[in-house]
Design a protein around this motif. Structure first.
Motif, PDB file in Angstrom:
ATOM      1  N   UNK A  41      44.718  49.111  45.045  1.00 14.94           N
ATOM      2  CA  UNK A  41      45.514  48.266  44.149  1.00 14.94           C
ATOM      3  C   UNK A  41      45.652  46.813  44.548  1.00 14.94           C
ATOM      4  N   UNK A  42      44.962  46.383  45.596  1.00 12.81           N
ATOM      5  CA  UNK A  42      45.100  44.980  46.027  1.00 12.81           C
ATOM      6  C   UNK A  42      44.292  44.044  45.137  1.00 12.81           C
ATOM      7  N   UNK A  43      44.740  42.789  45.088  1.00  6.11           N
ATOM      8  CA  UNK A  43      43.940  41.722  44.489  1.00  6.11           C
ATOM      9  C   UNK A  43      43.031  41.186  45.598  1.00  6.11           C
ATOM     10  N   UNK A  44      41.839  40.751  45.231  1.00 10.71           N
ATOM     11  CA  UNK A  44      40.891  40.277  46.248  1.00 10.71           C
ATOM     12  C   UNK A  44      40.533  38.806  45.988  1.00 10.71           C
ATOM     13  N   UNK A  45      40.642  38.022  47.058  1.00 10.56           N
ATOM     14  CA  UNK A  45      40.277  36.597  46.999  1.00 10.56           C
ATOM     15  C   UNK A  45      39.095  36.386  47.939  1.00 10.56           C
ATOM     16  N   UNK A  46      38.125  35.589  47.512  1.00  7.56           N
ATOM     17  CA  UNK A  46      36.997  35.274  48.403  1.00  7.56           C
ATOM     18  C   UNK A  46      36.853  33.766  48.557  1.00  7.56           C
ATOM     19  N   UNK A  47      36.618  33.327  49.813  1.00 10.33           N
ATOM     20  CA  UNK A  47      36.349  31.905  50.079  1.00 10.33           C
ATOM     21  C   UNK A  47      34.997  31.836  50.765  1.00 10.33           C
ATOM     22  N   UNK A  48      34.015  31.278  50.055  1.00 13.02           N
ATOM     23  CA  UNK A  48      32.641  31.242  50.575  1.00 13.02           C
ATOM     24  C   UNK A  48      31.827  30.319  49.667  1.00 13.02           C
ATOM     25  N   UNK A  49      31.220  29.262  50.233  1.00 12.58           N
ATOM     26  CA  UNK A  49      30.435  28.350  49.371  1.00 12.58           C
ATOM     27  C   UNK A  49      29.287  29.052  48.657  1.00 12.58           C
ATOM     28  N   UNK A  50      28.897  30.203  49.180  1.00 14.29           N
ATOM     29  CA  UNK A  50      27.821  30.978  48.562  1.00 14.29           C
ATOM     30  C   UNK A  50      28.380  32.381  48.301  1.00 14.29           C
ATOM     31  N   UNK A  51      29.224  32.503  47.272  1.00  8.70           N
ATOM     32  CA  UNK A  51      29.990  33.746  47.092  1.00  8.70           C
ATOM     33  C   UNK A  51      29.102  34.973  46.949  1.00  8.70           C
ATOM     34  N   UNK A  52      29.624  36.098  47.407  1.00 14.40           N
ATOM     35  CA  UNK A  52      28.871  37.345  47.287  1.00 14.40           C
ATOM     36  C   UNK A  52      28.922  37.795  45.825  1.00 14.40           C
ATOM     37  N   UNK A  53      27.845  38.414  45.337  1.00 15.03           N
ATOM     38  CA  UNK A  53      27.857  38.872  43.942  1.00 15.03           C
ATOM     39  C   UNK A  53      28.695  40.136  43.819  1.00 15.03           C
ATOM     40  N   UNK A  54      29.978  40.002  44.095  1.00 16.89           N
ATOM     41  CA  UNK A  54      30.850  41.167  44.229  1.00 16.89           C
ATOM     42  C   UNK A  54      31.829  41.224  43.058  1.00 16.89           C
ATOM     43  N   UNK A  55      31.729  42.268  42.286  1.00 10.02           N
ATOM     44  CA  UNK A  55      32.554  42.338  41.071  1.00 10.02           C
ATOM     45  C   UNK A  55      34.016  42.662  41.357  1.00 10.02           C
ATOM     46  N   UNK A  56      34.343  43.026  42.579  1.00 12.64           N
ATOM     47  CA  UNK A  56      35.744  43.388  42.846  1.00 12.64           C
ATOM     48  C   UNK A  56      36.615  42.163  43.159  1.00 12.64           C
ATOM     49  N   UNK A  57      35.999  40.970  43.238  1.00 15.66           N
ATOM     50  CA  UNK A  57      36.774  39.779  43.606  1.00 15.66           C
ATOM     51  C   UNK A  57      37.531  39.247  42.382  1.00 15.66           C
ATOM     52  N   UNK A  58      38.824  38.974  42.571  1.00 13.16           N
ATOM     53  CA  UNK A  58      39.650  38.477  41.469  1.00 13.16           C
ATOM     54  C   UNK A  58      39.661  36.948  41.409  1.00 13.16           C
ATOM     55  N   UNK A  59      39.722  36.313  42.605  1.00 14.02           N
ATOM     56  CA  UNK A  59      39.698  34.841  42.642  1.00 14.02           C
ATOM     57  C   UNK A  59      38.620  34.410  43.633  1.00 14.02           C
ATOM     58  N   UNK A  60      37.672  33.626  43.156  1.00 16.89           N
ATOM     59  CA  UNK A  60      36.590  33.149  44.034  1.00 16.89           C
ATOM     60  C   UNK A  60      36.727  31.653  44.252  1.00 16.89           C
ATOM     61  N   UNK A  61      36.764  31.237  45.519  1.00 13.65           N
ATOM     62  CA  UNK A  61      36.658  29.819  45.861  1.00 13.65           C
ATOM     63  C   UNK A  61      35.253  29.611  46.403  1.00 13.65           C
ATOM     64  N   UNK A  62      34.383  29.003  45.609  1.00 15.03           N
ATOM     65  CA  UNK A  62      33.007  28.764  46.062  1.00 15.03           C
ATOM     66  C   UNK A  62      32.965  27.464  46.849  1.00 15.03           C
ATOM     67  N   UNK A  63      33.720  27.450  47.927  1.00 10.00           N
ATOM     68  CA  UNK A  63      33.901  26.234  48.732  1.00 10.00           C
ATOM     69  C   UNK A  63      34.000  26.604  50.198  1.00 10.00           C
TER      70      UNK A  63
END
Ligand code: OAD
Length: 266
Positions: A228-250
């Motif tokens: 049930x968690x929300x997922x945030x990713x910080x990565x200038x080259x984000x993973x093609x991951x559909x489970x991420x809710x907020x992506x910072x491509x930085x």
């Protein structure tokens, strides 16, 4: 700090900060990308990545150490020299500041890293290492730490100790090796249990600077999401991951300082 970001990023940072402010438990997983801005090469980035230039199977497996322990040691000594003078960057400092702040709030911020450097510790963080420690050694056979009372500071003073001759364990005569988890080896039990528990019970999971290719660490975000968690990713080259809710491509050093400033209201 927030003013340096584009309007779109400021909006995203505010959205993520709101989510994180209301979270009781946060679990953060970092990878080599968080130390990239400190000058430490990642593993899989094109051209500069360590695995782009060296063979995993020659250097980071138990078989490689059995085959040619001196070669493996010389590579780790080279990495120690590469990392020895590196310092935490604004991303490490921001996470440490958040953990410090959380001590006096009702929020739990658990930091887990795949990195073997000690830049999170240098910044003041409390961190669980899943893949071992660049600055620690142990026996390859009986696994007892070497020296038994070793501290990272002690080993750090002497980065070329093992270049010429192999050291053997005073208990069983096995060869001393870096205390790093190599491919094909199990993760340290306590560290993995702590990571699984933090991921399974968090409200928000943040993945920072990892290609999410190496399991079981890469499965932690999925575990968090399933619970049930929300997922945030910080990565200038984000993973093609559909489970991420907020992506910072930085870069982490750009996003984390304003994000943590917004969360902690400093
Ligand atoms: P990788 O090299 O696979 O991935 C690093 C990630 O960091 C990439 O996705 C980059 O896009 C991203 N990155 C680069 N610069 C960044 C920055 N400034 N801010 C944020 N992200 C940035 O490294 P890991 O995922 O950590 O294992 O690799 C996992 C494991 O594979 C390592 O722990 C290591 C390696 O073999 C062991 O040592 C056992």
């Amino acid at each position: 700090m927030v003013a340096e970001l584009s309007a779109e990023l400021i909006g995203q940072v505010e959205q993520a900060a709101q989510l994180l402010q209301s979270a009781k438990r946060v679990c953060i997983l970092t990878g080599a990308g968080i130390s990239a801005e400190s000058g430490i090469p990642t593993f899989r980035d094109k051209q500069t990545g360590l695995w782009e230039n060296y063979g995993v199977e020659d250097l980071a497996t138990p078989e490689a150490f059995t085959r040619d322990p001196k070669l493996v040691w010389s590579w780790y000594q080279w990495r120690r020299q590469l990392v020895a003078d590196k310092a935490p960057n604004p991303a490490h400092h921001a996470l440490a500041q958040w953990q410090y702040h959380a001590q006096t709030s009702d929020q739990t911020v658990t930091l887990i890293t795949q990195n073997v450097d000690d830049l999170h510790e240098q910044a003041g963080s409390s961190v669980t290492h899943l893949h071992g420690h660049l600055w620690r050694d142990r026996c390859g056979q009986c696994e007892i730490p070497y020296p038994e009372q070793s501290s990272a500071a002690y080993i750090k003073q002497d980065t070329i100790r093992f270049d010429d001759k192999l050291i053997t364990c005073p208990h069983c005569d096995g060869y001393i090796r870096p205390n790093i988890v190599w491919f094909g080896e199990a993760l340290p039990v306590q560290a993995w249990q702590a990571a699984e528990e933090a991921a399974a019970n968090c409200d928000v999971f943040i993945s920072i600077g990892t290609s999410s290719l190496v399991y079981p660490a890469a499965g932690l975000s999925q575990l968090a999401k399933q619970n049930g968690a929300q997922v945030i990713e910080i990565n200038p080259d984000p993973t093609p991951d559909t489970i991420v809710d907020i992506t910072f491509a930085e870069k982490a050093g750009l996003i984390l300082p304003p994000l943590i400033e917004a969360i902690t209201d400093l």
